[in-house]
Design a protein around this motif. Structure first.
Motif, PDB file in Angstrom:
ATOM      1  N   VAL A  75      -3.213  12.904 -15.977  1.00  0.00           N
ATOM      2  CA  VAL A  75      -2.114  12.021 -15.595  1.00  0.00           C
ATOM      3  C   VAL A  75      -2.285  11.552 -14.157  1.00  0.00           C
ATOM      4  CG1 VAL A  75       0.366  11.843 -15.344  1.00  0.00           C
ATOM      5  CG2 VAL A  75      -0.593  13.156 -17.222  1.00  0.00           C
ATOM      6  N   GLY A  76      -2.613  12.514 -13.273  1.00  0.00           N
ATOM      7  CA  GLY A  76      -2.648  12.181 -11.852  1.00  0.00           C
ATOM      8  C   GLY A  76      -3.846  11.357 -11.450  1.00  0.00           C
ATOM      9  N   ALA A  77      -4.963  11.528 -12.115  1.00  0.00           N
ATOM     10  CA  ALA A  77      -6.168  10.849 -11.653  1.00  0.00           C
ATOM     11  C   ALA A  77      -6.723   9.863 -12.671  1.00  0.00           C
ATOM     12  CB  ALA A  77      -7.233  11.888 -11.297  1.00  0.00           C
ATOM     13  N   VAL A  79      -5.424   8.485 -15.473  1.00  0.00           N
ATOM     14  CA  VAL A  79      -4.564   7.362 -15.825  1.00  0.00           C
ATOM     15  C   VAL A  79      -4.381   6.438 -14.629  1.00  0.00           C
ATOM     16  CG1 VAL A  79      -2.251   6.718 -16.511  1.00  0.00           C
ATOM     17  CG2 VAL A  79      -3.403   8.573 -17.663  1.00  0.00           C
ATOM     18  N   VAL A  80      -4.280   7.039 -13.439  1.00  0.00           N
ATOM     19  CA  VAL A  80      -4.169   6.194 -12.252  1.00  0.00           C
ATOM     20  C   VAL A  80      -5.406   5.319 -12.129  1.00  0.00           C
ATOM     21  CG1 VAL A  80      -4.129   6.240  -9.743  1.00  0.00           C
ATOM     22  CG2 VAL A  80      -2.597   7.691 -11.023  1.00  0.00           C
ATOM     23  N   LEU A  81      -6.565   5.899 -12.428  1.00  0.00           N
ATOM     24  CA  LEU A  81      -7.806   5.127 -12.374  1.00  0.00           C
ATOM     25  C   LEU A  81      -7.785   3.998 -13.397  1.00  0.00           C
ATOM     26  CD1 LEU A  81     -10.353   5.342 -10.711  1.00  0.00           C
ATOM     27  CD2 LEU A  81     -11.436   6.457 -12.640  1.00  0.00           C
ATOM     28  N   LEU A  83      -5.127   2.571 -14.676  1.00  0.00           N
ATOM     29  CA  LEU A  83      -4.169   1.555 -14.219  1.00  0.00           C
ATOM     30  C   LEU A  83      -4.762   0.728 -13.086  1.00  0.00           C
ATOM     31  CD1 LEU A  83      -0.785   3.462 -14.280  1.00  0.00           C
ATOM     32  CD2 LEU A  83      -1.409   1.474 -15.606  1.00  0.00           C
ATOM     33  N   PHE A  84      -5.453   1.419 -12.194  1.00  0.00           N
ATOM     34  CA  PHE A  84      -6.099   0.730 -11.071  1.00  0.00           C
ATOM     35  C   PHE A  84      -7.072  -0.317 -11.598  1.00  0.00           C
ATOM     36  CE2 PHE A  84      -9.404   0.684  -7.688  1.00  0.00           C
ATOM     37  CZ  PHE A  84      -8.614   0.166  -6.690  1.00  0.00           C
ATOM     38  N   SER A 198     -15.006   6.273  -5.153  1.00  0.00           N
ATOM     39  CA  SER A 198     -13.630   6.465  -5.606  1.00  0.00           C
ATOM     40  C   SER A 198     -13.586   6.472  -7.132  1.00  0.00           C
ATOM     41  CB  SER A 198     -12.738   5.353  -5.056  1.00  0.00           C
ATOM     42  OG  SER A 198     -13.001   4.151  -5.734  1.00  0.00           O
ATOM     43  N   PRO A 202     -12.298  11.479  -9.607  1.00  0.00           N
ATOM     44  CA  PRO A 202     -11.531  12.405 -10.434  1.00  0.00           C
ATOM     45  C   PRO A 202     -12.404  13.478 -11.078  1.00  0.00           C
ATOM     46  CG  PRO A 202     -10.933  10.157 -10.910  1.00  0.00           C
ATOM     47  CD  PRO A 202     -12.128  10.109 -10.043  1.00  0.00           C
TER      48      PRO A 202
ATOM     49  N   GLY C 120       1.302  14.206  -7.868  1.00  0.00           N
ATOM     50  CA  GLY C 120       0.455  13.081  -8.246  1.00  0.00           C
ATOM     51  C   GLY C 120       1.137  12.173  -9.251  1.00  0.00           C
ATOM     52  N   VAL C 121       1.978  12.778 -10.115  1.00  0.00           N
ATOM     53  CA  VAL C 121       2.674  11.973 -11.122  1.00  0.00           C
ATOM     54  C   VAL C 121       3.643  11.000 -10.438  1.00  0.00           C
ATOM     55  CG1 VAL C 121       4.284  12.078 -13.044  1.00  0.00           C
ATOM     56  CG2 VAL C 121       2.424  13.708 -12.902  1.00  0.00           C
ATOM     57  N   LEU C 124       2.717   7.505  -9.977  1.00  0.00           N
ATOM     58  CA  LEU C 124       2.781   6.618 -11.138  1.00  0.00           C
ATOM     59  C   LEU C 124       3.992   5.681 -11.042  1.00  0.00           C
ATOM     60  CD1 LEU C 124       1.897   8.578 -14.380  1.00  0.00           C
ATOM     61  CD2 LEU C 124       0.776   6.601 -13.422  1.00  0.00           C
ATOM     62  N   LEU C 127       3.091   2.751  -9.106  1.00  0.00           N
ATOM     63  CA  LEU C 127       2.184   1.894  -9.878  1.00  0.00           C
ATOM     64  C   LEU C 127       2.972   1.076 -10.898  1.00  0.00           C
ATOM     65  CD1 LEU C 127      -0.923   4.091 -10.603  1.00  0.00           C
ATOM     66  CD2 LEU C 127      -0.731   2.079  -9.194  1.00  0.00           C
ATOM     67  N   LEU C 143      -1.856  -1.698  -6.300  1.00  0.00           N
ATOM     68  CA  LEU C 143      -3.300  -1.458  -6.204  1.00  0.00           C
ATOM     69  C   LEU C 143      -3.614  -0.554  -5.021  1.00  0.00           C
ATOM     70  CD1 LEU C 143      -5.047  -4.847  -6.913  1.00  0.00           C
ATOM     71  CD2 LEU C 143      -5.292  -2.712  -8.125  1.00  0.00           C
ATOM     72  N   ALA C 146      -2.679   2.977  -5.703  1.00  0.00           N
ATOM     73  CA  ALA C 146      -3.629   3.681  -6.557  1.00  0.00           C
ATOM     74  C   ALA C 146      -4.877   4.061  -5.779  1.00  0.00           C
ATOM     75  CB  ALA C 146      -3.990   2.798  -7.743  1.00  0.00           C
ATOM     76  N   LEU C 149      -4.109   6.936  -3.498  1.00  0.00           N
ATOM     77  CA  LEU C 149      -3.957   8.203  -4.218  1.00  0.00           C
ATOM     78  C   LEU C 149      -5.330   8.769  -4.575  1.00  0.00           C
ATOM     79  CD1 LEU C 149      -1.991  10.158  -5.752  1.00  0.00           C
ATOM     80  CD2 LEU C 149      -2.759   8.947  -7.768  1.00  0.00           C
ATOM     81  N   LEU C 150      -6.206   7.895  -5.094  1.00  0.00           N
ATOM     82  CA  LEU C 150      -7.532   8.370  -5.494  1.00  0.00           C
ATOM     83  C   LEU C 150      -8.279   8.931  -4.294  1.00  0.00           C
ATOM     84  CD1 LEU C 150      -8.670   5.606  -7.957  1.00  0.00           C
ATOM     85  CD2 LEU C 150      -7.962   7.915  -8.461  1.00  0.00           C
ATOM     86  N   TRP C 300     -12.891   9.292   2.966  1.00  0.00           N
ATOM     87  CA  TRP C 300     -14.178   9.647   2.363  1.00  0.00           C
ATOM     88  C   TRP C 300     -15.179  10.156   3.376  1.00  0.00           C
ATOM     89  CZ3 TRP C 300     -13.966  10.432  -2.514  1.00  0.00           C
ATOM     90  CH2 TRP C 300     -13.088   9.699  -3.295  1.00  0.00           C
TER      91      TRP C 300
END
Lengths: 217, 204, 322
Positions: A75-77, A79-81, A83-84, A198, A202, C120-121, C124, C127, C143, C146, C149-150, C300
């Protein structure tokens, strides 16, 4: 775990089992909507519901660690990816008429076949095994860590190497693209590695996160 | 010498923290009146007695925000057989502060010092038409005009004072000369009293 | 019956904390920020130094019209604030305030994972808001959210894993039980990385590119009005409370204090969290917003290597001690 299958009827209606069934139905429904809806972002959000439902199922089976990792990674990574990626490329509000596949029947066949195979294997393997929900948790972090690094350490490490290979591969691919572009055009200062790394994060997070915490136990 | 990495970040934090311990510069306006500097341009006051209805202010106003009405009155001759004098009487003097852009040209241009800057600034209205203030209101603001601030210690002498002093000195010198020559020509002393008028009226 | 009462009481307390603490942090931000800029901040609402300003704001938000754009995806647009806010409520349940099981809403065995997963949820929600608003600024904000977050989930996880390694458990209560004072210098790098990454995940300045008002108006929340907008704001401040509480528990020893923790453990926790919240505000006042590429680069090239180094250090020290 007990082997006393006789003492349990098939789905004796305890509260946990009813909840398990209901959540399972919700998860199944969400999964079906995920693959049938014509709205791309809705599909991704229904995927959240399905994955979250799966996490709840894990919780009901006392596999707490797996449940939270499921939420954290999927869910945290993931799905976010997704959606991104959707928002970055094409995420129209409303139905997408072309969000359909010509070989839906083939897909359905494969899905049903794999589901049947999985269900058959699982049912065959654990037919008479019952999880004792009242006793010590069978899926706590300590138990999971111990079994992961005692019984399943080889597959675990193999998976880690696989993910590492994927990571290295992604970096190599992005580097090559950069070098090729640098050859024909004056070198640009902005590096495309940020996007690629990036993209792989995940999986990297999942492998290192679990291995580090598991390694302590 | 290269700065320590992160010293800039620390300096920024120090600045904000130090500011927090200092007294704030906020003034709690409705509770505490602000301390306005002298010659603050708040609103324009009118000293009617000095106004001769010359209309210079109304004509120079870039916004045409000054309204002046007047009529002529005849003053009977002071001496028998003399000519009647006419005089301008102010009927209306209004400034539309919705139009006024506070340039102050009317004040500069007034030859008789009838207009003044007042530091008053709380004259907001809920209707734009109420911002046209008539002469009674302008007169009320006249009393809020502060006395002009004292000159700086090393400043040049004001022109009015310089002219007056010059005239006074001249007069004194002449009187001196008269006294010394009084034995010779008596009866000529009174004629020198004329030029010592300062020529400009003082502010009210 | 007694159990039910206990559960109800705990839930009630957590809920009150969830509603009250973000407001306290918000009010502190009003005042601290004002004084750091040489201003006074709110002075009127409530009479004494504007203490009721946020209450007044809440009343104002409640009175505003709840507008949903015509082209928006209605249901997702309306659901997004709840998705953004509720995870922080859940996280608060798992943060121990004092020693013993009485001072935590619910003991979670895999506490660290639970907390990070649920936090993390929450993203969402941003988003969903960004996508469903049918607004290009909102989409850009989504965007950026997201991407942020990543980038920052990884160092946050790695540093939390470092603490879990040090304590030998992933339970928040267990970590506190195992805490020793010398963990503070030992895990200091991890603490800084965790805190910074957490700030970025909350989209607090200087990491507020997703809502950068001078570039994309208010990011994912551009189209929101009234109560739903207030819920997003509340989520941000609840996030501050959660982040400060978590950093306190993971790295600063929670209820441990220099003069023992008998009966006063919760004071220590609250004190440390309050200091951290002050730091959050302080950073916001002090630093300008990073650019989007600088943000990615910071994560990073700096935070991830630092957190990996912290994990290595933790492992080495752990082995040496053992």
């Amino acid at each position: 775990m007990t082997l006393a299958a006789a003492s349990h009827g098939f789905l004796s209606p305890t509260g946990v089992e009813i909840a398990f069934l209901l959540v399972g139905l919700v998860t199944f429904g969400a999964a079906v909507v995920t693959v049938t809806t014509r709205q791309l972002v809705h599909a991704a959000l229904w995927l959240v519901v399905a994955l979250g439902g799966l996490a709840v199922e894990y919780l009901l089976l006392t596999a707490e660690f797996i449940a939270w990792v499921q939420v954290l990674i999927y869910v945290g990574a993931v799905v976010v990816l997704i959606l991104f990626g959707l928002m970055l490329t094409r995420a129209p509000i409303g139905r997408s008429p072309d969000a359909d596949s010509g070989n839906r029947w083939a897909a359905l066949t494969v899905a049903v076949a794999s589901a049947a195979a999985l269900v058959w294997v699982v049912v065959d393997a654990f037919r008479t095994t019952w999880i004792d929900l009242d006793g010590p948790a069978a899926g706590s972090t300590a138990v999971t860590g111990a079994s992961l690094f005692q019984n399943w350490v080889l597959p675990f490490e193999a998976l880690s190497v696989l993910l590492l290979a994927a990571l290295v591969g992604a970096i190599v691919l992005s580097r090559k693209a950069k070098a090729a572009r640098a050859g024909e055009a004056p070198p640009a200062k902005t590096s495309p590695t940020g996007a690629s790394s990036s993209g792989t994060s995940p999986s990297g997070a999942s492998s290192s996160g679990t291995s580090q915490t598991g390694g302590v136990r | 010498m290269a700065p320590v990495p992160g010293s800039g970040l620390a300096k920024g934090l120090a600045v904000t923290l130090r500011t927090m311990t200092k007294k704030t510069v906020t003034e709690q306006y409705p509770d505490a009146q602000p301390e306005l500097p002298p010659r603050t341009r708040g609103v324009i006051g009118l000293f009617e007695e000095n106004c001769t209805v010359c209309m210079l202010c109304a004509r120079e106003c870039p916004d045409w925000c000054i309204y002046i009405d007047s009529h002529k009155e005849t003053v009977p001759a002071a001496t028998p057989g003399g000519r009647d004098r006419s005089r301008n009487v102010l009927d209306r003097f209004a400034i539309d502060f919705a139009l006024c852009m506070y340039c102050g040209i009317c004040i500069e241009v007034c030859p008789f010092d009838a207009l003044f800057w007042s530091p008053e600034f709380e004259y907001a209205e809920t209707d734009i038409r109420d911002l046209t203030h008539e002469r009674d209101k302008l007169r009320e603001w006249m009393w809020t005009v502060p006395a002009p601030p004292a000159l700086d210690p090393g400043a040049e002498e004001p022109k009015e004072l310089a002219a007056a002093r010059k005239a006074a000195d001249k007069l004194a010198a002449q009187q001196q000369a008269d006294q010394s020559g009084q034995e010779d020509r008596p009866g000529q002393a009174d004629q020198s009293g004329q030029p010592n008028r300062p020529g400009q009226e003082d502010r009210p | 019956m007694n159990d039910a009462l206990d559960v109800t009481l705990r839930l009630l307390i957590v809920f009150v904390v969830f509603l009250a603490f973000p407001l306290i942090v918000g009010q502190t931000e009003h005042k601290v920020m004002a004084h750091m800029q040489g201003r006074l901040g709110p002075m009127y609402a409530g009479g004494f130094h504007g203490w009721a300003q946020l209450v007044a704001d809440g009343v104002k938000f409640a009175q505003k019209e709840d507008v949903v754009p015509a082209d928006a995806d209605r249901r997702i647009f309306q659901l997004a604030p709840a998705v953004a806010l509720l995870p922080y409520l859940l996280v608060l349940l798992a943060i121990p305030v004092g020693p013993g099981e009485g001072a935590v809403g619910q003991v979670v065995d895999a506490g660290v994972f639970f907390v990070l997963a649920v936090m993390g949820v929450g993203v969402l929600g941003s988003l969903m808001a960004g996508w469903s608003s049918a607004n290009k600024f909102s989409l850009l904000g989504g965007l950026r959210t997201a991407a942020q977050l990543l980038a920052y989930e990884l160092p946050m996880l790695l540093t939390a894993a470092s603490v879990a390694m040090a304590a030998g458990t992933v339970s928040l209560v267990g970590i506190l039980d195992a805490f020793e004072w010398w963990w503070l210098p030992w895990q200091i790098v991890g603490a800084v990385v965790f805190f910074v990454a957490g700030l970025a995940e909350l989209q607090r300045p200087p990491f507020d590119m997703p809502v950068a008002d001078s570039e994309i108006i208010f990011g994912a929340y551009t189209e929101y009005t009234g109560l739903r907008f207030a819920l997003f704001l509340l989520a941000e401040y609840a996030g501050i409370v959660v982040l400060c509480g978590l950093t306190t528990v993971l790295f600063l020893g929670g209820w441990h204090g220099p003069w023992g923790a008998d009966g006063l453990g919760w004071v220590w926790t609250l004190l440390k969290a309050a200091v951290l919240a002050f730091v959050v505000i302080w950073l916001r006042v002090t630093y300008p917003r990073l650019r989007e590429d600088q943000l990615q680069k910071l994560s990073w090239t700096l935070l991830v290597p630092l957190s990996l180094a912290q994990i290595a250090l933790t492992g080495v020290v752990k082995v040496v001690i053992a």
